[in-house]
Scaffold this active site. Structure first.
Site, PDB file in Angstrom:
ATOM      1  N   GLY A  45       0.680  -1.121  -0.012  1.00  0.00           N
ATOM      2  CA  GLY A  45       0.151   0.110   0.098  1.00  0.00           C
ATOM      3  C   GLY A  45       0.817   1.082   0.118  1.00  0.00           C
ATOM      4  O   GLY A  45       0.370   2.399   0.292  1.00  0.00           O
TER       5      GLY A  45
ATOM      6  N   LYS B  59     -17.768 -14.931  -8.324  1.00  0.00           N
ATOM      7  CA  LYS B  59     -17.355 -13.718  -8.542  1.00  0.00           C
ATOM      8  C   LYS B  59     -18.325 -12.574  -8.737  1.00  0.00           C
ATOM      9  O   LYS B  59     -18.055 -11.526  -8.144  1.00  0.00           O
ATOM     10  CB  LYS B  59     -16.104 -13.607  -9.750  1.00  0.00           C
ATOM     11  CG  LYS B  59     -15.634 -12.474 -10.048  1.00  0.00           C
ATOM     12  CD  LYS B  59     -14.302 -12.447 -11.103  1.00  0.00           C
ATOM     13  CE  LYS B  59     -13.862 -11.195 -10.881  1.00  0.00           C
ATOM     14  NZ  LYS B  59     -12.369 -11.127 -11.316  1.00  0.00           N
TER      15      LYS B  59
ATOM     16  N   ARG C  17      -6.134  -8.591  -8.832  1.00  0.00           N
ATOM     17  CA  ARG C  17      -7.312  -9.224  -9.289  1.00  0.00           C
ATOM     18  C   ARG C  17      -7.729  -8.587 -10.377  1.00  0.00           C
ATOM     19  O   ARG C  17      -7.914  -7.313 -10.438  1.00  0.00           O
ATOM     20  CB  ARG C  17      -8.411  -9.235  -8.094  1.00  0.00           C
ATOM     21  CG  ARG C  17      -8.817 -10.539  -7.602  1.00  0.00           C
ATOM     22  CD  ARG C  17      -9.740 -10.454  -6.482  1.00  0.00           C
ATOM     23  NE  ARG C  17      -9.327 -11.051  -5.321  1.00  0.00           N
ATOM     24  CZ  ARG C  17      -8.659 -12.374  -5.191  1.00  0.00           C
ATOM     25  NH1 ARG C  17      -9.560 -13.173  -5.871  1.00  0.00           N
ATOM     26  NH2 ARG C  17      -8.317 -12.990  -4.190  1.00  0.00           N
TER      27      ARG C  17
ATOM     28  N   HIS D 181       0.391   0.503 -13.131  1.00  0.00           N
ATOM     29  CA  HIS D 181       1.231  -0.637 -13.457  1.00  0.00           C
ATOM     30  C   HIS D 181       2.750  -0.472 -13.920  1.00  0.00           C
ATOM     31  O   HIS D 181       3.165   0.498 -14.617  1.00  0.00           O
ATOM     32  CB  HIS D 181       0.580  -1.399 -14.996  1.00  0.00           C
ATOM     33  CG  HIS D 181       1.447  -2.580 -15.191  1.00  0.00           C
ATOM     34  ND1 HIS D 181       0.908  -3.736 -14.609  1.00  0.00           N
ATOM     35  CD2 HIS D 181       2.393  -3.110 -16.214  1.00  0.00           C
ATOM     36  CE1 HIS D 181       1.776  -4.641 -14.923  1.00  0.00           C
ATOM     37  NE2 HIS D 181       2.638  -4.495 -16.060  1.00  0.00           N
TER      38      HIS D 181
HETATM   39  C1  GRF Z   1       3.007  -1.059  -7.735  1.00  0.00           C
HETATM   40  O1  GRF Z   1       4.361  -1.005  -8.163  1.00  0.00           O
HETATM   41  C2  GRF Z   1       2.123  -0.883  -8.779  1.00  0.00           C
HETATM   42  O2  GRF Z   1       2.639  -0.436  -9.739  1.00  0.00           O
HETATM   43  C3  GRF Z   1       1.522  -2.280  -8.947  1.00  0.00           C
HETATM   44  O3  GRF Z   1       1.558  -2.851  -7.666  1.00  0.00           O
HETATM   45  C4  GRF Z   1       2.360  -2.246  -6.998  1.00  0.00           C
HETATM   46  C5  GRF Z   1       1.938  -1.859  -5.567  1.00  0.00           C
HETATM   47  O4  GRF Z   1       2.700  -1.354  -4.506  1.00  0.00           O
HETATM   48  N1  GRF Z   1       0.373  -2.453  -9.802  1.00  0.00           N
HETATM   49  P1  GRF Z   1       2.094  -0.981  -3.089  1.00  0.00           P
HETATM   50  O5  GRF Z   1       1.364  -1.813  -2.530  1.00  0.00           O
HETATM   51  O6  GRF Z   1       1.389   0.357  -3.624  1.00  0.00           O
HETATM   52  O7  GRF Z   1       3.482  -0.608  -2.352  1.00  0.00           O
END
Ligand code: GRF
Length: 195
Positions: free
Chosen positions: A12, A65, A91, A109
């Site tokens: 997070g 789901k 998910r 991402h």
């Molecule tokens: C991030 O690097 C994001 O790009 C990917 O998952 C990671 C989550 O990291 N989708 P965090 O839980 O916010 O530290």
């Protein structure tokens, strides 16, 4: 002020960065809910410390789901959530949520999509010998990291970089970019909605 929910499954750090941007007044949003699917995820503690409601559950607690997502929609609607921000939610979002929030779900991402979608994008980039990777913020559709791209930031990968080095550099950029891009998006939406 945009009423948002953040969906996260892990540490997070992006959730935290969004909370800090809201508190600093640089992101004009009200984080109404954290949706999490992992009861042991550190993000739940972050939400508690920030005094943000959380809903934690997984599809295995439901018949299927659809039932799982109907419960999430109910949680969102009861808090008037207008917009969903995925931040490390592991998910795929299904049709039940997608239909309720058309063009109102975004994801971050850690690669320059369409390169390296799916799990372990950083590992994929390193395995491919990429010298440049980065992050992508995009709208969410039913595919895996396939929705329309909103913004991208490049990060250089040096030959002696460890996985941790790259991850740290990408995450530092994520923490700055996500709030900034969301703010631009929300401002644009408000402007477009004006008569
Ligand atoms: C991030 O690097 C994001 O790009 C990917 O998952 C990671 C989550 O990291 N989708 P965090 O839980 O916010 O530290």
């Amino acid at each position: 002020m945009k009423r948002i929910a953040v969906f996260a499954s892990g540490s997070g750090s992006n959730f935290q960065a969004l909370v800090e941007a809201v508190n600093a007044g640089t992101l004009d949003a009200n984080i109404r809910l954290l949706v999490c699917d992992q009861p042991s995820a550190a993000v739940l503690l972050r939400a508690q410390q920030a005094r943000i409601d959380s809903f934690c559950s997984s599809p295995k607690d439901f018949a299927d789901k659809t039932a799982f997502e109907m419960e999430i929609v109910q949680q969102l609607k009861s808090r008037d959530v207008e917009f969903i921000v995925l931040a490390g939610y592991m998910r795929l979002i299904g049709t039940t949520i997608l239909q309720e929030y058309p063009e109102s779900i975004v994801n971050i991402h850690p690669s320059l999509l369409p390169a390296f979608p799916g799990k372990d994008a950083i590992g994929q980039a390193l395995d491919a010998g990429a010298q440049v990777s980065g992050l992508t913020i995009h709208y969410v559709d039913s595919g895996m990291d396939t929705g329309p791209i909103i913004a991208q930031t490049e990060i250089q990968i040096h030959s002696n970089d460890s996985r941790d080095d790259v991850q740290k550099r990408i995450q530092q950029a994520e923490h700055i970019c996500y709030a900034k891009v969301l703010q631009e998006l929300f401002t644009k939406e408000t402007t477009n909605a004006s008569p």
